[in-house]
Scaffold this motif. Structure first.
Motif, PDB file in Angstrom:
ATOM      1  N   UNK A  98       0.148  -8.979  -3.219  1.00 41.83           N
ATOM      2  CA  UNK A  98      -0.175  -9.160  -1.797  1.00 41.83           C
ATOM      3  C   UNK A  98      -0.817 -10.508  -1.526  1.00 41.83           C
ATOM      4  N   UNK A  99      -1.789 -10.882  -2.341  1.00 38.13           N
ATOM      5  CA  UNK A  99      -2.460 -12.159  -2.098  1.00 38.13           C
ATOM      6  C   UNK A  99      -1.525 -13.337  -2.365  1.00 38.13           C
ATOM      7  N   UNK A 100      -0.682 -13.225  -3.373  1.00 34.44           N
ATOM      8  CA  UNK A 100       0.251 -14.313  -3.679  1.00 34.44           C
ATOM      9  C   UNK A 100       1.262 -14.511  -2.556  1.00 34.44           C
ATOM     10  N   UNK A 101       1.815 -13.432  -2.048  1.00 35.65           N
ATOM     11  CA  UNK A 101       2.794 -13.544  -0.965  1.00 35.65           C
ATOM     12  C   UNK A 101       2.133 -14.083   0.298  1.00 35.65           C
ATOM     13  N   UNK A 102       0.913 -13.627   0.584  1.00 37.70           N
ATOM     14  CA  UNK A 102       0.206 -14.122   1.766  1.00 37.70           C
ATOM     15  C   UNK A 102      -0.082 -15.615   1.645  1.00 37.70           C
ATOM     16  N   UNK A 133       0.790   5.866  -3.538  1.00 34.85           N
ATOM     17  CA  UNK A 133       1.310   7.116  -4.119  1.00 34.85           C
ATOM     18  C   UNK A 133       1.473   7.048  -5.637  1.00 34.85           C
ATOM     19  N   UNK A 134       1.880   5.881  -6.139  1.00 37.91           N
ATOM     20  CA  UNK A 134       2.028   5.754  -7.593  1.00 37.91           C
ATOM     21  C   UNK A 134       0.669   5.839  -8.267  1.00 37.91           C
ATOM     22  N   UNK A 135      -0.330   5.198  -7.668  1.00 40.43           N
ATOM     23  CA  UNK A 135      -1.676   5.250  -8.229  1.00 40.43           C
ATOM     24  C   UNK A 135      -2.243   6.675  -8.188  1.00 40.43           C
ATOM     25  N   UNK A 136      -1.997   7.375  -7.101  1.00 40.93           N
ATOM     26  CA  UNK A 136      -2.489   8.756  -7.005  1.00 40.93           C
ATOM     27  C   UNK A 136      -1.756   9.682  -7.969  1.00 40.93           C
ATOM     28  N   UNK A 137      -0.500   9.407  -8.238  1.00 42.25           N
ATOM     29  CA  UNK A 137       0.255  10.236  -9.180  1.00 42.25           C
ATOM     30  C   UNK A 137      -0.218  10.039 -10.612  1.00 42.25           C
ATOM     31  N   UNK A 138      -0.855   8.927 -10.882  1.00 39.58           N
ATOM     32  CA  UNK A 138      -1.308   8.632 -12.242  1.00 39.58           C
ATOM     33  C   UNK A 138      -2.812   8.806 -12.393  1.00 39.58           C
ATOM     34  N   UNK A 139      -3.393   9.798 -11.782  1.00 41.19           N
ATOM     35  CA  UNK A 139      -4.834  10.016 -11.891  1.00 41.19           C
ATOM     36  C   UNK A 139      -5.271  10.322 -13.317  1.00 41.19           C
ATOM     37  N   UNK A 140      -4.403  10.948 -14.085  1.00 42.19           N
ATOM     38  CA  UNK A 140      -4.756  11.304 -15.452  1.00 42.19           C
ATOM     39  C   UNK A 140      -4.803  10.085 -16.367  1.00 42.19           C
ATOM     40  N   UNK A 141      -4.177   9.004 -15.952  1.00 39.38           N
ATOM     41  CA  UNK A 141      -4.147   7.770 -16.743  1.00 39.38           C
ATOM     42  C   UNK A 141      -4.845   6.659 -15.954  1.00 39.38           C
ATOM     43  N   UNK A 142      -6.156   6.560 -16.090  1.00 41.23           N
ATOM     44  CA  UNK A 142      -6.892   5.585 -15.265  1.00 41.23           C
ATOM     45  C   UNK A 142      -6.516   4.128 -15.565  1.00 41.23           C
ATOM     46  N   UNK A 143      -6.130   3.834 -16.800  1.00 36.89           N
ATOM     47  CA  UNK A 143      -5.741   2.450 -17.116  1.00 36.89           C
ATOM     48  C   UNK A 143      -4.467   2.058 -16.376  1.00 36.89           C
ATOM     49  N   UNK A 144      -3.501   2.947 -16.345  1.00 33.81           N
ATOM     50  CA  UNK A 144      -2.253   2.672 -15.642  1.00 33.81           C
ATOM     51  C   UNK A 144      -2.487   2.588 -14.136  1.00 33.81           C
ATOM     52  N   UNK A 145      -3.337   3.465 -13.616  1.00 32.89           N
ATOM     53  CA  UNK A 145      -3.655   3.441 -12.185  1.00 32.89           C
ATOM     54  C   UNK A 145      -4.332   2.124 -11.805  1.00 32.89           C
ATOM     55  N   UNK A 146      -5.291   1.703 -12.621  1.00 35.35           N
ATOM     56  CA  UNK A 146      -5.976   0.428 -12.372  1.00 35.35           C
ATOM     57  C   UNK A 146      -4.996  -0.740 -12.432  1.00 35.35           C
ATOM     58  N   UNK A 147      -4.075  -0.692 -13.382  1.00 37.87           N
ATOM     59  CA  UNK A 147      -3.084  -1.764 -13.520  1.00 37.87           C
ATOM     60  C   UNK A 147      -2.183  -1.852 -12.303  1.00 37.87           C
ATOM     61  N   UNK A 180       0.825  -1.210   0.000  1.00 44.09           N
ATOM     62  CA  UNK A 180       0.000   0.000   0.000  1.00 44.09           C
ATOM     63  C   UNK A 180       0.860   1.259   0.000  1.00 44.09           C
ATOM     64  N   UNK A 181       1.949   1.223   0.747  1.00 43.56           N
ATOM     65  CA  UNK A 181       2.853   2.378   0.777  1.00 43.56           C
ATOM     66  C   UNK A 181       3.483   2.601  -0.596  1.00 43.56           C
ATOM     67  N   UNK A 182       3.742   1.525  -1.305  1.00 47.01           N
ATOM     68  CA  UNK A 182       4.336   1.647  -2.640  1.00 47.01           C
ATOM     69  C   UNK A 182       3.265   1.973  -3.686  1.00 47.01           C
ATOM     70  N   UNK A 183       2.153   1.268  -3.645  1.00 48.22           N
ATOM     71  CA  UNK A 183       1.144   1.379  -4.698  1.00 48.22           C
ATOM     72  C   UNK A 183       0.260   2.605  -4.637  1.00 48.22           C
TER      73      UNK A 183
END
Length: 80
Positions: free
Chosen positions: A38-42, A15-29, A10-13
């Motif tokens: 996260x689920x795989x590691x858990x 801020x990157x997602x918020x920085x890419x608000x103009x590109x919703x496809x990249x943010x969703x990815x 969450x700490x990594x994802x």
């Protein structure tokens, strides 16, 4: 361990997602990849020790493995 895993992603994802608000496809990815990681590691944290015990002690029967799993889950919830 899984709480720390989710926190780090969450700490990594976020801020990157918020920085890419103009590109919703990249943010969703990015959010999707963080969730999958996260689920795989858990799942690996939960099941790899069980599989390793099962493979190294192949002479155990399933009742002993079931009891060990219950004891491990019970002891992991205790706050010592």
């Amino acid at each position: 361990m899984s709480v720390y895993n989710v926190f780090i992603m969450c700490v990594i994802g976020a801020p990157i997602s918020l920085a890419m608000r103009e590109q919703p496809d990249a943010s969703f990815s990015i959010v999707s990849v963080c969730i999958i990681i996260c689920t795989s590691i858990t799942l690996c944290l939960v099941f790899i020790p069980k599989v390793s015990v099962l493979s190294s002690h192949h002479y155990w029967n399933y009742n002993q493995l079931f009891v060990c799993s219950i004891v491990f889950v019970f002891c992991s919830h205790l706050r010592i």
